[in-house]
Design an enzyme around this catalytic site. Structure first.
Site, PDB file in Angstrom:
ATOM      1  N   LYS A 106       4.353  -2.298  10.518  1.00 46.71           N
ATOM      2  CA  LYS A 106       5.113  -2.059   9.278  1.00 46.71           C
ATOM      3  C   LYS A 106       6.873  -1.604   9.661  1.00 46.71           C
ATOM      4  O   LYS A 106       7.134  -1.142  11.167  1.00 46.71           O
ATOM      5  CB  LYS A 106       4.835  -0.442   8.738  1.00 46.71           C
ATOM      6  CG  LYS A 106       5.287   0.584   7.099  1.00 46.71           C
ATOM      7  CD  LYS A 106       4.846   1.781   6.870  1.00 46.71           C
ATOM      8  CE  LYS A 106       5.268   2.603   6.363  1.00 46.71           C
ATOM      9  NZ  LYS A 106       5.231   3.741   5.308  1.00 46.71           N
ATOM     10  N   SER A 161       4.395   3.079   0.640  1.00 42.70           N
ATOM     11  CA  SER A 161       4.873   3.093   1.108  1.00 42.70           C
ATOM     12  C   SER A 161       4.752   2.362   2.369  1.00 42.70           C
ATOM     13  O   SER A 161       6.293   1.369   2.916  1.00 42.70           O
ATOM     14  CB  SER A 161       6.227   4.349   1.908  1.00 42.70           C
ATOM     15  OG  SER A 161       5.188   4.309   3.588  1.00 42.70           O
ATOM     16  N   SER A 198       0.676   6.250   2.130  1.00 44.29           N
ATOM     17  CA  SER A 198       0.969   5.061   1.993  1.00 44.29           C
ATOM     18  C   SER A 198       0.197   3.947   2.706  1.00 44.29           C
ATOM     19  O   SER A 198       1.121   3.222   2.705  1.00 44.29           O
ATOM     20  CB  SER A 198       2.998   5.309   2.846  1.00 44.29           C
ATOM     21  OG  SER A 198       3.282   6.447   2.249  1.00 44.29           O
TER      22      SER A 198
END
Length: 506
Positions: free
Chosen positions: A98, A173, A197
């Site tokens: 990420k 996210s 997320s």
């Protein structure tokens, strides 16, 4: 190099900021008295920073921001290749990080234009541990704007698409992380979770996403939102890879204040145990969200029935504190991120550990064009700033106290049950809102799916989303929650369900 000293006028301006009354003569006295402190600042400025060395060479690795043609899902931010150890738990596995996770020498944007051009100078702890375990890092996965969205439409510069349906949300996210695993571009990925997320994109994309117990996996080298809800964990295409990945990443590193003697287990030892005798509580509040799609609920109930058929003891349970924990996210998350991520430039103060000075410097630039911040972040900042300025943080403080009460509600139920189960999200992936949508629609699509996932970020309990079927061609997620540090029990049930059926046929 000497730091710039303040002028008398600047001291007088600071006087006003600190709500003080000083004469010019008094201010001049303080200015003179400040000089020895600034001599210490000069010394700090001259010394080399004390950060971990880069242990895996990347001088020969390429760094490339893929074109739209090369990146149809917009799931990659940057491509590279960093090879880890030749042997280990994750040997042969390819991984995406990420893009709020520091990989030295490779740009990191965190989905937000203010960070464009930032290049970390050291690796996050999870990066080093994955490389130690033999993984090969293929790049940085796109994430949402400062990680403040459960949808995947807020990332700069463009939305991330769901591998199952172009134009639909991959979830956020950790939007790119789940999309890359689901599309088969990488074997495994690392995500972050402050309100769901890891689990939301796993539910929307049909991957396995574990939010570990708070503090089990070190957050060192990952950009903070609010330390008490920051989590980092694995997103994978199967349960075994998830357990292996957590095994590689878990444990104290001595640099993360979120960690208090984390208890690491042998997670793979649970994978063949089956669910016979496990006590599972079906959380009634988890099926009662206002936007609960009954078809999603039916898919999840069918999955729970399968666990029961496999030998688990299943019965309903009510935990009123589940809803409370979700509400507590507002003062904790909004005031906390306003102070730590924004006013504190991604670091904040008053903790010992590893600070990223370069990231702090770069994050300070958000003030140069705050209008470009996403609507979902602005909303949180408006709430947070009002709470801080009008009520002096008292509701943040009280909410943190009540978070312990909410945790007790979960803990009490988990004295009776080994696991709690519910839908990960009340809905399946939705279409991206149009680029010219209203603020209201933009924010609604960012937050409409967090009702069941935000509570465990507040209480710190481990929670995992596993795919349990398709609805109109889009995945549905079942969420499993356990006691603190009981990730093994979650893997036990997840592996049994996975072995019993191909979820894509349900």
């Amino acid at each position: 190099m000497a730091i710039t000293r303040p002028t008398l006028d600047q001291v007088l301006d600071i006087r006003t900021q600190l709500h003080m009354q000083l004469t010019h003569e008094q201010a001049a006295s303080y200015l003179e008295l400040m000089q020895p402190s600034f001599d210490a600042y000069d010394l700090v400025d001259e010394l080399a920073d004390f950060v971990p060395p880069i242990r895996y060479d990347r001088s020969s690795g390429y760094r490339h921001r893929p074109s739209a043609k090369e990146n149809p899902l917009n799931a990659w931010y940057y491509r590279t290749e960093v090879n880890g150890a030749r042997e280990g738990l994750l040997a042969g596995k390819t991984v995406a990080l990420k893009d709020n996770i520091s990989l030295a020498g490779v740009p990191m944007m965190n989905g937000a234009a203010p960070l464009e051009g930032f290049v970390p100078g050291f690796d996050a702890t999870v990066v080093t541990r994955l490389l130690d375990a033999g993984a090969t890092i293929l790049g940085k996965a796109t994430c949402e704007h400062y990680c403040l969205s459960g949808g995947s439409h807020t990332s700069d510069p463009a939305p991330v698409h769901n591998p199952h349906r172009h134009g639909y949300a991959s979830g956020g996210s950790s939007s790119g992380s789940a999309a890359l695993v689901a599309s088969g571009e990488v074997d495994i990925a690392v995500g972050g979770d402050q309100g769901g997320s890891i689990r939301i994109p796993s539910a929307f994309c049909g991957t396995y996403g574990m939010k570990p117990t708070h503090g089990l996996v070190p957050y060192t080298g990952v950009m903070a939102i609010e330390a008490t809800i920051d989590h980092v964990g694995p997103i994978t295409g199967n349960v075994r890879d998830n357990a292996l990945m957590l095994q590689a990443m878990a444990g104290a590193d001595g640099l993360d204040p979120r960690q208090a003697a984390p208890q690491v287990d042998d997670y793979c030892s649970y994978l063949e145990k089956g669910v016979s005798g496990l006590r599972i509580g079906v959380l009634q509040e988890g099926f009662a969200l206002a936007n609960q799609d009954p078809r999603v609920a039916d898919k999840v109930r069918d999955a729970i029935a399968r666990l029961e058929a496999l030998g688990a003891h299943v019965e309903p349970v009510s935990i009123p504190e589940h809803n409370l924990a979700g509400l507590l996210w507002h003062p904790i998350g909004c005031e906390g991120l306003t102070m730590q991520m924004m006013h504190g430039n991604g670091a904040g103060f008053n903790w010992k550990g590893l600070y990223d000075v370069g990231l702090l410097d770069k994050q300070a630039s958000w003030r140069d064009d705050a209008d470009q911040l996403s609507a979902s972040l602005k909303l949180c900042m408006f709430v947070g700033q009002y709470g801080l300025s009008r009520y002096n943080g008292r509701y943040y403080a009280k909410a943190q106290n009540l978070a312990r009460f909410a945790r007790q509600g979960y803990d009490k139920a988990l004295q009776t049950y080994d696991l709690l189960v519910m839908p990960t999200t009340p809905i399946t992936a939705q279409p991206h809102p149009p680029a010219n949508c209203s603020i209201t629609e933009y924010v609604a699509r960012a937050l409409e799916m967090i009702g069941n996932t935000a509570p465990q970020d507040i209480t710190g309990h481990p929670a995992m989303s596993i795919p349990c079927g398709l609805l109109d061609g889009l995945p549905v997620g079942l969420m499993l929650v356990a006691k603190h540090y009981a990730e093994g029990t979650i893997y036990q049930a997840a592996a049994a369900f996975e072995a019993s059926v191909d979820w894509r046929t349900l």
